[in-house]
Design a protein around this motif. Structure first.
Motif, short mmCIF file in Angstrom:
data_model
loop_
_atom_site.label_atom_id
_atom_site.label_comp_id
_atom_site.label_asym_id
_atom_site.label_seq_id
_atom_site.Cartn_x
_atom_site.Cartn_y
_atom_site.Cartn_z
N ALA A 123 -31.12 27.70 -6.55
CA ALA A 123 -32.57 27.53 -6.40
C ALA A 123 -33.29 28.85 -6.65
CB ALA A 123 -32.90 27.00 -5.01
N SER A 150 -35.96 28.93 -9.63
CA SER A 150 -37.38 29.04 -9.27
C SER A 150 -38.00 30.32 -9.79
CB SER A 150 -37.54 28.96 -7.75
OG SER A 150 -36.86 30.03 -7.12
N GLY A 183 -40.91 30.56 -12.45
CA GLY A 183 -42.15 31.24 -12.07
C GLY A 183 -42.57 32.30 -13.06
N SER A 209 -34.62 38.07 -7.60
CA SER A 209 -33.64 37.10 -8.07
C SER A 209 -32.23 37.68 -8.04
CB SER A 209 -34.00 36.66 -9.50
OG SER A 209 -33.01 35.78 -10.01
N GLY A 222 -35.02 24.37 -6.74
CA GLY A 222 -35.62 25.47 -7.48
C GLY A 222 -36.90 25.07 -8.18
N VAL A 223 -36.91 23.89 -8.79
CA VAL A 223 -38.12 23.41 -9.46
C VAL A 223 -39.23 23.18 -8.44
CG1 VAL A 223 -39.12 21.51 -10.79
CG2 VAL A 223 -36.85 22.39 -11.38
N ALA A 257 -39.51 24.70 -5.51
CA ALA A 257 -39.95 26.02 -5.03
C ALA A 257 -40.87 26.68 -6.06
CB ALA A 257 -38.74 26.90 -4.75
N ALA A 258 -40.54 26.55 -7.34
CA ALA A 258 -41.39 27.13 -8.39
C ALA A 258 -42.78 26.49 -8.38
CB ALA A 258 -40.73 26.94 -9.75
N TRP A 259 -42.84 25.19 -8.14
CA TRP A 259 -44.12 24.49 -8.07
C TRP A 259 -44.95 25.01 -6.90
CZ3 TRP A 259 -46.23 21.13 -4.37
CH2 TRP A 259 -47.39 20.45 -4.76
N ASN A 283 -46.18 28.50 -7.64
CA ASN A 283 -47.26 28.40 -8.63
C ASN A 283 -48.58 28.08 -7.95
OD1 ASN A 283 -48.95 26.50 -10.56
ND2 ASN A 283 -47.69 27.77 -11.89
N VAL A 303 -46.22 23.96 -13.88
CA VAL A 303 -44.78 24.23 -13.95
C VAL A 303 -44.09 23.29 -14.92
CG1 VAL A 303 -42.65 24.04 -12.61
CG2 VAL A 303 -44.59 25.30 -11.68
#
Length: 853
Positions: A30, A34, A38, A262, A324-325, A327-329, A332, A346
């Motif tokens: 994740a 993410s 990002g 990361s 991860g997706v 978390a990226a959202w 964002n 995203v």
């Protein structure tokens, strides 16, 4: 002999261990996914706007300083051999009014017939532009604002807010980056009337040119067009890549921070995964030995464990990618709110890259994490494996760990030194820091015994029996304990390092804002664009009316305009670097409001009036300029040498600023009009004049902000970023907590028989709990204090590494409260992590424990 059923049964029998292993993999995957998404989302936001503006153009004609030039040149350019399309452009920043909302807008005045050859899009609703007060918007942008064909919106022009009708919505073809862009097309004739002074409605900002592909053909056409350009104003025909410089400089610091986070997260997750699989094999040592005794080969044992790790890796990778997706959202949304910008969605920025990265990490770390313990398990003889302990369990350290640790330290230090001295790329210190931390963990196998014994002396006076038992168990499995200590060490080092660096960066930004944001009130047509610095001119008559307000001590006009410096790249080839010239009048006799890095603040006002400039720190660093040097500036009269009076810490326009006195900016760059006014009020009337200023601002439809409001906006932006990074720091300690839970749980499982015997000989449940908690305290005491000390050094190195992003190293400070809070909080997390294993230990059935294998 098939071991597939055994592999499945082993995972089902120990669901806790399996879940902890999956969580470790999920966290690592994740983090990788993410952060990669990002970074890509932020970059895509800038690239989309750039692609929307430049389209398919291979060449672009513009004037020095961004001033307008006569559109009569268009006919000559169109006649050049090799020019497929030549389209005139009027490009101006503005504001879009939709009801009560005001949205930043980039207006592009276009000739619809010619523009279709530059930008490939289709009209999906309404029609193309004609000649009236009309706009065409991107379909997704209009949907986001709930605008439909036929709606009337307001556009801020050079003079006043003007009503425009939306006559069409467009959708780009071929993946061109226009989606959701804050961009509006209007007829070029209307843009010339509304955005240029009266009597200059024949001016344009650019001519975008499409030629055949191929560098040779583009260069040939470029030379032919260059021969046609007039001497006044100074025009240049270039490939449209200059605006990407600001994008790169704006993104560099955030990308570096995300990448470092990361890498540290991946390192933490890898050690936890390795430790988990070591525990997995250690717990099943007797079972594996029995299987060896009944005919299983070493290869079969190794393969079964590898297959099991890959099964966990596949499930953990799938879950990790999904987390991860998500978390990226979330990140964002947080950054979009904190920075008051519209980031690219995203899901519009998703590519195969983050999924491949997540899969490579999840499967790769699972395989590597299982390979070492699997090979070790295959080498254990049946007789040795069925004994209570083995020589491998009691081994103190090994030469491979010592050699690997020393090698990692040496290589890491060399990478850090090479990056800081600019002998290596700026990314090198990040990987160097990673190797240094990994090297310390490897060396920890050597130092665990003496350090754990030393730490245990702190607890022995209070709980002598429990402390001795706890120390024995910690040292019983040297490698496992060393890896858990390593996880805490890395969490402490990265947590303190990032937190300390965050505090230093926030402190630097706030000190800059207190110095550089001068004046009591600010009047602008729109808020400053932090990426380009450009803004629409203020309406005619506004300045005269402001000067009529009583108790205004001074009014200073400010203008922003693109400027180009001639420099050389790393190979010595001539190159051009774009910055933003900030033209001011500096009317007061007090020193100008600069957060100076180099130069004499008290001589600065006189030097600016004499024609010298102050460079932003990032721009100065890019061209290796110092105070007293001369730089080559592209002016309306050609390239001229300009003296540098000072270097200033600068966060506006990405640090790519050129501060110049307005009189000289008018001569050199053709600056006209004002983009903003800085008002200084008599101290006793600062609040009383505010209603008058608000009334004027409303009448002219411009923005009025007090110094407190501007400072509050800066604090909001900084606070949003600070909050996001603090979440990452806390996440690191939570990840480390999983490692402690894993280790203590495994210790309890292996001590089941021993704890049962101790309970028989009168050990109480409270003593059992204290023994497990003391193990956690010993592990934390060995890993956390050195990790926190390493974190202080890490913060210092991170601040030095900011040179490439900010043009100056961030001043380093120590925060005793941070160190104390981190140490106390980390020990609290360690103690909380020990609760579940301690409770489990007290629930052991004495009779069953005697038969436990």
């Amino acid at each position: 002999m098939s071991l597939r059923k055994y592999t499945t049964r082993a995972m089902q029998q120990r669901p806790g261990r399996t879940i902890l292993t999956l969580i470790s993999i999920v966290i690592g995957v994740a983090a990788a996914v993410s952060i990669d998404i990002g970074t890509a989302t932020t970059r895509t936001t800038y690239e989309q706007m750039f692609a929307a503006v430049t389209g398919k153009a291979t060449l672009e004609i513009s004037a020095a300083g961004g001033v307008g030039f006569d559109e009569d040149l268009l006919a000559q350019v169109s006649a050049v051999s090799g020019v497929l399309v030549a389209a005139p452009i009027v490009e101006k920043p503005s504001k879009l009014y939709v009801g009560e909302r005001q949205i930043r807008l980039q207006v592009m005045g276009i000739d619809p017939a010619r523009d279709r050859g530059v930008r490939d899009y289709e009209i999906v609703a309404g029609r193309q532009l004609d000649k009236g007060d009309e706009l065409v918007l991107d379909e997704e942008f209009a949907k986001l604002l709930e605008i439909e064909v036929g709606d009337e919106v307001g556009v801020f022009t050079q003079r006043l807010r003007k009503p425009f009708q939306v006559v069409g919505l467009v959708r780009p073809r071929g993946g061109e980056g226009l989606r959701r862009a804050s961009l509006a097309f209007m007829p070029i004739g209307r843009a010339q009337v509304y955005f240029y002074p009266r009597g200059k409605s024949n001016l344009i900002d650019k001519i975008q040119i499409v030629t055949a592909a191929g560098d040779a053909e583009i260069e040939r056409v470029q030379k032919q067009i260059a021969a046609l350009l007039p001497a006044e104003p100074k025009l240049a025909v270039e490939r449209p890549a200059g605006q990407t410089q600001l994008m790169e400089h704006t993104l560099k610091s955030s990308e570096q921070g995300l990448k470092l986070t990361s890498l540290f997260s991946l390192l933490l997750a890898w050690f936890i995964i390795l430790n988990t699989f070591l525990m997995n094999v250690g717990e099943r040592r007797r079972h594996l030995a029995i299987m060896r005794a009944i005919g299983a080969t070493r290869g079969q044992i190794t393969r079964s464990l590898v297959v099991e790790s890959l099964l966990l890796g596949v499930v953990g990778t799938i879950l990790g990618i999904a987390v991860g997706v998500l978390a990226a959202w979330l990140v964002n949304r947080v950054l979009a709110g904190a920075l008051d910008v519209k980031l690219s969605p995203v899901f519009d920025s998703l590519t195969i890259r983050p999924f491949l990265l997540g899969a490579a990490f999840g499967l790769g770390t699972s395989l590597m994490g299982a390979l070492i313990p699997s090979l070790l398990a295959g080498k254990v003889s049946p007789l040795e494996g069925m004994s209570r302990t083995t020589s491998r369990d009691m081994g103190k350290w090994s030469w491979p760990f010592l050699a690997g640790g020393v090698l990692a330290e040496v290589v890491g230090i060399l990478l850090i030194y090479g990056g800081l001295t600019r002998r290596l790329p700026i990314d090198a210190p990040m990987y160097g820091a990673l190797l240094v931390l990994a090297g310390f963990v490897a060396l920890g196998t050597v130092l665990l015994g003496p350090l754990a014994t030393l730490v245990s002396l702190l607890f022995r006076p209070f709980r002598p029996v429990e402390t001795r038992l706890a120390l024995k168990q910690v040292l019983r499995h040297n490698l496992r304990s060393a890896l858990t200590v390593g996880v805490l060490f890395i969490a402490g080092a990265t947590g303190v390092g990032m937190a300390n660096s965050i505090l230093d960066n926030v402190r630097d930004v706030r000190e800059w804002s207190q110095t550089a944001i001068a004046g009591d009130y600010f009047v602008r047509a729109m808020m400053p664009d932090m990426a380009s610095g450009t803004a629409p001119d203020l309406p005619d008559g506004l300045e005269a009316e402001l000067r009529q307000v009583e108790h205004i001590a001074s009014i200073e006009g400010v203008a922003y305009i693109q400027a180009h410096l001639q420099t050389r790249d790393a190979e010595g080839t001539p190159a051009e670097l774009m910055g933003i010239c900030i033209a001011r009048e500096y009317p007061d006799a007090v020193p100008p409001p600069f957060d100076l890095i180099e130069g004499d603040l008290y001589q600065l006002r006189q030097q600016l009036q004499e024609g010298q400039v102050v460079l932003g720190s990032v721009l100065a660093q890019r061209i290796a300029a110092r105070a007293g040097d001369s730089v080559q500036l592209q002016t309306v009269s050609g390239v001229q040498p300009i003296q540098v009076a000072g270097i200033a810490n600068e966060y506006l326009v990405g640090g790519m600023s050129i501060h110049m006195h307005r009189d000289w900016a008018m001569k050199r760059l053709g600056v006209e009009g004002y983009d903003g006014f800085i008002l200084e009020a008599d101290p006793q009337f600062v609040t009383t004049i505010k209603p008058q200023l608000e009334a004027i601002a409303k009448r002219y439809d411009v923005l009025l902000h007090s110094r407190a409001q501007i400072t509050g906006t800066v604090n909001q932006i900084v606070g949003g970023i600070e909050w996001s990074l603090w979440v990452l720091v806390i996440l690191g300690f939570i990840v480390a907590a999983f490692g402690v839970v894993n280790t203590l749980t495994m210790n309890v499982l292996e001590q089941t028989r021993e704890l049962g015997l101790l309970r028989i000989v009168a050990m109480t449940k409270a003593q059992v709990r204290r023994t497990i908690v003391t193990q956690a305290l010993i592990i934390g005491g060995v890993g956390l204090p050195p990790g926190i000390a390493m974190g202080v050094l890490t913060a210092y190195m991170m601040n030095l590494a900011m040179m490439d992003s900010f043009g100056h190293p961030i001043e380093f400070h120590t925060y005793p409260w941070l160190l104390a809070l981190t140490l106390g909080g980390a020990f609290l997390i360690v103690l909380i992590s020990a609760i579940i294993p301690a409770i489990r230990a007290t629930r052991i059935d004495v009779v069953e424990a005697l038969h436990y294998e």
